[in-house]
Write a protein that holds these residues in place. Structure first.
Motif, short mmCIF file in Angstrom:
data_model
loop_
_atom_site.label_atom_id
_atom_site.label_comp_id
_atom_site.label_asym_id
_atom_site.label_seq_id
_atom_site.Cartn_x
_atom_site.Cartn_y
_atom_site.Cartn_z
N HIS A 63 0.83 -1.20 0.00
CA HIS A 63 0.00 0.00 0.00
C HIS A 63 0.87 1.26 0.00
CE1 HIS A 63 0.70 1.24 4.17
NE2 HIS A 63 0.64 -0.04 4.49
N ALA A 64 0.32 2.35 -0.48
CA ALA A 64 1.03 3.62 -0.52
C ALA A 64 1.01 4.27 0.86
CB ALA A 64 0.38 4.52 -1.57
N ILE A 65 1.45 5.50 0.93
CA ILE A 65 1.53 6.21 2.21
C ILE A 65 0.13 6.36 2.81
CG2 ILE A 65 2.24 8.36 3.34
CD1 ILE A 65 4.15 8.74 0.89
N ALA A 66 -0.01 5.92 4.06
CA ALA A 66 -1.30 6.00 4.76
C ALA A 66 -1.17 6.92 5.97
CB ALA A 66 -1.73 4.60 5.21
N GLU A 67 -2.33 7.37 6.42
CA GLU A 67 -2.33 8.22 7.61
C GLU A 67 -1.76 7.45 8.79
OE1 GLU A 67 -6.39 9.39 8.25
OE2 GLU A 67 -7.06 7.36 8.55
N ASP A 68 -1.19 8.18 9.77
CA ASP A 68 -0.57 7.54 10.92
C ASP A 68 -1.59 6.83 11.81
OD1 ASP A 68 2.02 8.31 10.24
OD2 ASP A 68 1.82 10.23 11.29
N ARG A 69 -2.75 7.46 11.99
CA ARG A 69 -3.79 6.88 12.84
C ARG A 69 -5.14 7.15 12.20
NH1 ARG A 69 -0.29 8.00 17.23
NH2 ARG A 69 -0.17 6.22 18.63
N SER A 70 -6.06 6.21 12.39
CA SER A 70 -7.43 6.41 11.89
C SER A 70 -8.28 7.00 13.01
CB SER A 70 -8.03 5.08 11.44
OG SER A 70 -8.23 4.25 12.56
N ALA A 71 -9.42 7.55 12.64
CA ALA A 71 -10.34 8.11 13.63
C ALA A 71 -10.80 7.03 14.62
CB ALA A 71 -11.54 8.75 12.94
N SER A 72 -10.94 5.79 14.13
CA SER A 72 -11.40 4.70 14.99
C SER A 72 -10.28 4.16 15.88
CB SER A 72 -11.94 3.55 14.13
OG SER A 72 -10.86 2.89 13.47
N GLY A 73 -9.02 4.49 15.50
CA GLY A 73 -7.89 3.95 16.25
C GLY A 73 -7.44 2.58 15.77
N ARG A 74 -8.21 1.99 14.83
CA ARG A 74 -7.87 0.67 14.31
C ARG A 74 -6.93 0.80 13.11
NH1 ARG A 74 -13.14 -2.86 13.48
NH2 ARG A 74 -13.10 -1.55 11.63
N ASP A 75 -5.89 0.01 13.10
CA ASP A 75 -4.93 0.03 12.00
C ASP A 75 -5.61 -0.23 10.67
OD1 ASP A 75 -2.11 -0.01 10.96
OD2 ASP A 75 -2.71 -2.06 10.45
N ARG A 76 -6.53 -1.15 10.63
CA ARG A 76 -7.18 -1.52 9.38
C ARG A 76 -8.00 -0.38 8.76
NH1 ARG A 76 -10.03 -6.40 9.70
NH2 ARG A 76 -10.94 -5.86 7.73
N ASP A 77 -8.30 0.64 9.54
CA ASP A 77 -9.12 1.75 9.06
C ASP A 77 -8.29 2.94 8.53
OD1 ASP A 77 -11.41 0.34 9.72
OD2 ASP A 77 -11.59 1.27 11.70
N ARG A 78 -6.96 2.84 8.60
CA ARG A 78 -6.12 3.94 8.10
C ARG A 78 -6.28 4.06 6.58
NH1 ARG A 78 -0.49 3.85 8.82
NH2 ARG A 78 -0.52 1.61 8.46
N VAL A 79 -6.49 5.26 6.09
CA VAL A 79 -6.67 5.50 4.66
C VAL A 79 -5.40 6.11 4.06
CG1 VAL A 79 -9.17 5.75 4.86
CG2 VAL A 79 -7.70 7.77 5.03
N LEU A 80 -5.31 6.08 2.74
CA LEU A 80 -4.17 6.68 2.05
C LEU A 80 -4.23 8.19 2.18
CD1 LEU A 80 -4.03 4.63 -1.28
CD2 LEU A 80 -2.77 4.24 0.83
#
Length: 90
Positions: free
Chosen positions: A40-57
Motif C-alpha cells: 500500500h502507498a503512504i497511509a495516515e498515521d492513525r485512523s479516527a477509529s484507532g484501528r490500524d485496518r481503518d487507516r486510509v491513504l
C-alpha cells in the motif's frame, strides 16, 4: 498459479486460485508465472477509529500510487488476478 507461501508453508494452488487437493488443476511444471507485489502507498498515521485496518491513504500516497500504476500500464503490466487486503488503505 503454482505455489503460494503462507506462514512459511508452500501449498499447491489451482488455476481457479483455490488450494488444490492432490495437485489437481495445478499448472504444469515449466509454465512461467509473473508475480507482482505492491505494498500500500503512504497511509495516515492513525485512523479516527484507532484501528490500524481503518487507516486510509494520504493525498501524497494516492498521487504516488497513481504514478506507479501509470508506469506499470506503460510497461504493459496486465494482471490476470489481483489479491488485495480488506484494509481501507489497499
Amino acid at each position: 498459479m503454482g505455489l503460494r507461501v503462507s506462514s512459511g508453508v508452500a501449498v499447491s494452488v489451482c488455476q481457479s486460485g483455490r488450494v488444490c487437493k492432490n495437485g489437481a488443476g495445478v499448472r504444469p511444471v515449466g509454465v512461467r508465472v509473473t508475480v507482482y507485489l505492491l505494498r500500500h502507498a503512504i497511509a495516515e498515521d492513525r485512523s479516527a477509529s484507532g484501528r490500524d485496518r481503518d487507516r486510509v491513504l494520504t493525498g501524497e500516497g494516492i498521487a504516488k500510487l497513481e504514478t506507479v500504476l501509470r508506469v506499470a500500464a506503460k510497461a504493459g503490466v496486465k494482471p490476470e488476478r489481483i489479491l488485495a487486503s480488506p484494509y481501507q488503505r489497499t
